[in-house]
Design a protein around this motif. Structure first.
Motif, PDB file in Angstrom:
ATOM      1  N   LYS A 720       0.635  -0.538  -0.358  1.00 43.77           N
ATOM      2  CA  LYS A 720      -0.067   0.606  -0.939  1.00 43.77           C
ATOM      3  C   LYS A 720      -1.368   0.176  -1.602  1.00 43.77           C
ATOM      4  O   LYS A 720      -2.391   0.863  -1.507  1.00 43.77           O
ATOM      5  CB  LYS A 720       0.829   1.295  -1.969  1.00 43.77           C
ATOM      6  CG  LYS A 720       2.048   1.993  -1.370  1.00 43.77           C
ATOM      7  CD  LYS A 720       2.919   2.580  -2.465  1.00 43.77           C
ATOM      8  CE  LYS A 720       4.181   3.212  -1.892  1.00 43.77           C
ATOM      9  NZ  LYS A 720       5.066   3.749  -2.966  1.00 43.77           N
ATOM     10  N   LEU A 721      -1.351  -0.964  -2.269  1.00 41.57           N
ATOM     11  CA  LEU A 721      -2.528  -1.436  -2.994  1.00 41.57           C
ATOM     12  C   LEU A 721      -3.625  -1.927  -2.063  1.00 41.57           C
ATOM     13  O   LEU A 721      -4.802  -1.671  -2.283  1.00 41.57           O
ATOM     14  CB  LEU A 721      -2.129  -2.550  -3.961  1.00 41.57           C
ATOM     15  CG  LEU A 721      -1.320  -2.128  -5.195  1.00 41.57           C
ATOM     16  CD1 LEU A 721      -0.766  -3.349  -5.907  1.00 41.57           C
ATOM     17  CD2 LEU A 721      -2.209  -1.328  -6.139  1.00 41.57           C
ATOM     18  N   LYS A 722      -3.238  -2.626  -1.009  1.00 39.59           N
ATOM     19  CA  LYS A 722      -4.230  -3.289  -0.156  1.00 39.59           C
ATOM     20  C   LYS A 722      -4.733  -2.412   0.983  1.00 39.59           C
ATOM     21  O   LYS A 722      -5.822  -2.659   1.515  1.00 39.59           O
ATOM     22  CB  LYS A 722      -3.647  -4.582   0.409  1.00 39.59           C
ATOM     23  CG  LYS A 722      -3.524  -5.693  -0.619  1.00 39.59           C
ATOM     24  CD  LYS A 722      -3.178  -7.013   0.053  1.00 39.59           C
ATOM     25  CE  LYS A 722      -3.228  -8.155  -0.938  1.00 39.59           C
ATOM     26  NZ  LYS A 722      -2.934  -9.461  -0.302  1.00 39.59           N
ATOM     27  N   GLY A 723      -3.960  -1.461   1.391  1.00 41.35           N
ATOM     28  CA  GLY A 723      -4.409  -0.596   2.464  1.00 41.35           C
ATOM     29  C   GLY A 723      -4.619  -1.343   3.763  1.00 41.35           C
ATOM     30  O   GLY A 723      -3.737  -2.048   4.257  1.00 41.35           O
ATOM     31  N   LYS A 724      -5.809  -1.244   4.334  1.00 43.91           N
ATOM     32  CA  LYS A 724      -6.098  -1.875   5.615  1.00 43.91           C
ATOM     33  C   LYS A 724      -6.083  -3.399   5.543  1.00 43.91           C
ATOM     34  O   LYS A 724      -5.902  -4.077   6.559  1.00 43.91           O
ATOM     35  CB  LYS A 724      -7.464  -1.404   6.130  1.00 43.91           C
ATOM     36  CG  LYS A 724      -7.501   0.062   6.515  1.00 43.91           C
ATOM     37  CD  LYS A 724      -8.867   0.451   7.062  1.00 43.91           C
ATOM     38  CE  LYS A 724      -8.890   1.930   7.454  1.00 43.91           C
ATOM     39  NZ  LYS A 724     -10.229   2.330   7.983  1.00 43.91           N
TER      40      LYS A 724
END
Length: 759
Positions: A720-724
């Protein structure tokens, strides 16, 4: 008789002297760091900080701390860098320094080529710097004393050949008829190291643009060749060249002739003949064929005679001059060095006997033994040579004999505080491992019981290393002050009568050895035969006779992901602390294989390139590690061993948790195994290597999530924090490492051991 004038070249000697002192300090510092990490594994975190995995850093991708080092300060890498720095940078540079000085004066001529001298110097230093960079990056082969990858092996070969051309060219233009004993040892060293280095480092690169390579030998065969090299690297890198220096510098410092010419002859020929047979004593009770182990033991015991002959020849050279030892710090270093040589070469054959080997092998006893030789014999000889050469090269007196004496006593205390605790630790380990309760269970079933018992001795060893380093720093100060007070002479004028040609034929009444001493070609040929015969007898049958390594039908090649994990295991230097060889002892089969009770068989290792049997157990043996612990346990253990094993001194590997596995060469590795080594991968398996790895990685990830809900939540939060920028867990290095660890020994566990027919 015509007298010719010429000049000795001191500039090349000075260059190697500077390199010796510099790399000596670096090597000692690395050793001290490794010793500290064995009771303070948090050292890298103290230096670089703990992992910063706050929400802010995860969002920015700017993760600092230990992860940021990518393992450069890992114990496995520091340990191999320390050994390579001491052997190739400190001892070899000290040998070259003393050899370039002594050869010119013994042969009454300048070196054959100043250009070759400097090419040799710079290629050797370039090799050392390449080793530093590659080892810190995790580029290594894992082979003891030969961890360098193939481009560096080629550079070592080139530099060594250049040194040989220069040395033999100098011998041919000499102005003395007979070669002095030191030159015999230089010749024997050059021949043996060339042979050992080439044959042990035969490897096939993954590609000519890749640093990765695989040994042409596998399993038992690789182990035999490696320890034929490893033992004789000690013989012909750490012993024979230093003996050559002893035969020149000790008589010079004492102003006495060598005690016995006949003893010198016996010492040289018996030593170079016997040494090459003794390598298998490092593999007692392993899967090596029994006949090779027996040869190793027999010839190891025989080594006592020539080794002690050389020691006595050195010490008895001081007959009538012992009063000088009291006053001359150079002689103090030489006396302790030769004494340590005698002690180490008596202890080595004792450890080669099966009675003591089963107690001492894989323990810190061996570490104490090795460092008695390295610190006492190699270090003190190098210090004595440095203290002799600096006043000579700069035409002045040593700045402070008092400081040199302080160095001597600090160094001597350092050796004692290092070796004695390691002996006690080794005895403690070896005996604790084998203790049983009356009901047949192990007294110390938990491996950490034996680790925590010896931690006080690790701390004492660190104090010994600190004392030794302190003495070396005093030497640096003394050398610097002496150089500043003196005046360096680059070219030293000399003169000697020209040497008239005498032909190769032996003259009437001329002794055989006197004839050899004036015919370097024949001496070199005979030395090569004496050196090579032991290796030929032991290695060739093992390589070509299939029955020596019987196949086991159940043992299959590694999967692509397991092969990648094995390469990560090698990258991190895990074999520095873990063995993969269960010897046929009751305590080992119960401890490491539980109910199965299977010791290691030769056929288990046919796909291991290189072999990973190890030489010391700081942690437990891993040959049957597969399926002993859940996948999630391995995940947590690699992130922080103290989570799963309180009191563990194993280093952390958090970068394995965050790094994406580089699969770009995975298919090429399988193709190399198939095409070059005939490992039975099918075309379909190679073509589907990525899918094969994906399937195995997904299964491991699934088990981790089902076993440990906390890890599943941690990975979900990270996504969720890092995304892509998020790297799925199944694509990370830790999964490949777990795949390899969980594979170890499982082929043997699932079936009875049946040997396939050897065709």
């Amino acid at each position: 008789m015509e007298t010719q004038k010429f000049y000795y070249d001191n500039s090349i000697v000075r260059a190697f002297l500077y390199a010796t002192v510099t790399f000596g300090i670096i090597g000692f510092l690395l050793g001290l760091a490794a010793a500290l990490m064995l009771f303070y594994p948090e050292l890298p975190e103290f230096l670089f900080g703990t992992d910063d995995t706050t929400i802010q850093s995860l969002r920015s991708g700017n993760i600092q701390g230990l992860i940021h080092t990518q393992g450069a300060m890992g114990f496995g890498r520091i340990r191999m860098l320390h050994t390579s720095a001491v052997i190739f940078a400190f001892v070899c540079n000290s040998f070259f320094c003393g050899a370039y000085y002594s050869m010119q004066r013994l042969l009454k001529t300048r070196m054959y080529s100043d250009t070759l001298s400097w090419i040799h110097f710079w290629t050797w230093q370039l090799m050392i710097l390449s080793v530093v960079v590659t080892f810190l990056m995790g580029i290594n082969t894992s082979k003891e004393y030969a961890e360098h990858e193939w481009p560096i092996d080629i550079l070592i070969t080139i530099s060594w050949v250049i040194f040989g051309i220069n040395m033999f060219g100098t011998i041919l233009k000499r102005r003395v008829r007979h070669l002095y004993v030191a030159i015999w040892f230089y010749i024997g060293t050059w021949i043996a190291v060339a042979m050992l280095h080439i044959f042990n480092n035969l490897e096939i690169p993954l590609s000519f643009t890749s640093w990765k390579s695989y040994s042409v030998y596998a399993g038992v065969k690789d182990a035999l060749v490696q320890w034929w090299y490893g033992h004789n690297a000690v013989a012909f890198v750490l012993t024979t060249p230093v003996l050559g220096l002893m035969y020149y510098f000790l008589p010079k410092a004492a102003n006495r002739p060598v005690f016995s010419y006949k003893l010198s002859v016996i010492h040289f020929w018996s030593l170079i003949f016997v040494y090459l047979w003794a390598g298998p004593h490092h593999l007692q009770y392993t899967s090596l064929p029994g006949w090779a182990q027996a040869l190793g033991t027999g010839f190891s015991i025989m080594l006592i005679a020539p080794s002690w002959g050389g020691m006595l020849n050195g010490l008895l050279t001081l007959r009538g001059a012992w009063d000088k030892v009291r006053e001359n710090p150079i002689l103090k270093f030489f006396v302790v060095a030769v004494t340590c040589y005698g002690m180490a070469t008596f202890e080595g054959p004792l450890l080669a006997t099966k009675s003591l080997n089963k107690i001492g092998h894989y323990t810190d006893w061996v570490i104490g033994h090795v460092h008695l030789g390295a610190l006492g014999w190699n270090g003190f000889m190098a210090f004595g040579v440095i203290y002799y050469l600096v006043p000579s090269l700069w035409r002045t007196e040593l700045w402070s004999k008092k400081l040199a004496n302080m160095h001597f006593w600090l160094g001597t205390l350092g050796i004692i505080f290092y070796a004695v605790p390691m002996y006690i630790a080794g005895f403690t380990q070896g005996l604790m491992w084998k203790q049983f309760n009356p009901d047949g269970t192990l007294v110390y079933k938990n491996w950490l019981d034996t680790v925590t018992a010896i931690l006080p001795y690790f701390k004492m060893r660190f104090i010994g290393g600190l004392l030794y380093l302190s003495g070396a720093i005093l030497m640096v100060v003394n050398v610097w002050k002496t150089i500043r007070a003196g005046s360096f002479q680059k070219n030293v004028p000399a003169e000697a009568p020209a040497l008239k040609a005498s032909g190769f034929a032996r003259k009437q009444g001329e002794g055989v050895h006197l004839w050899l001493e004036r015919t370097p070609l024949y001496l070199s040929i005979l030395a090569f035969i004496a050196i090579a015969i032991g290796g030929i007898v032991e290695i060739i049958p093992t390589l070509i006779i299939q029955n020596n390594v019987p196949e086991i039908a159940a043992v299959k090649p590694y999967s692509p992901l397991e092969l990648e994990g094995r390469d990560l295991y090698i990258r991190e230097g895990c074999n520095a602390c873990h063995s993969q060889m269960i010897r046929p002892f009751r305590d080992e089969v119960i401890r490491f294989d539980g109910k199965n009770g299977q010791y290691s068989k030769a056929g288990e290792f046919v796909y291991d390139r290189p072999f990973l049997w190890g030489s010391k157990r700081t942690g437990p043996d891993l040959q049957r590690e597969g399926q002993r612990n859940p996948d999630s346990w391995h995940f947590k253990h690699m992130y922080n061993p103290r989570i799963t094993s309180a009191g563990s001194i194993m280093p952390r590997f958090p970068w394995l948790i965050t790094n994406k596995l580089n699969r770009s060469q995975m298919t090429d590795k399988l193709k190399l195994m198939k095409n070059s080594f005939n490992i039975p991968y099918t075309k379909a398996q190679i073509d589907s290597a990525d899918q094969w790895a994906d399937h195995q990685a997904a299964a491991i990830t699934g088990r981790i999530f089902s076993e440990a809900g906390d890890l599943k939540k941690q990975i979900q939060d990270e996504k969720k924090l890092k995304g892509k920028a998020f790297i799925p867990l199944e694509q990370r290095e830790i999964i490949a490492m777990i795949a390899y660890l969980q594979r170890l020994g499982t082929d043997i566990k699932t079936t009875d051991v049946k040997t396939a027919s050897a065709n």
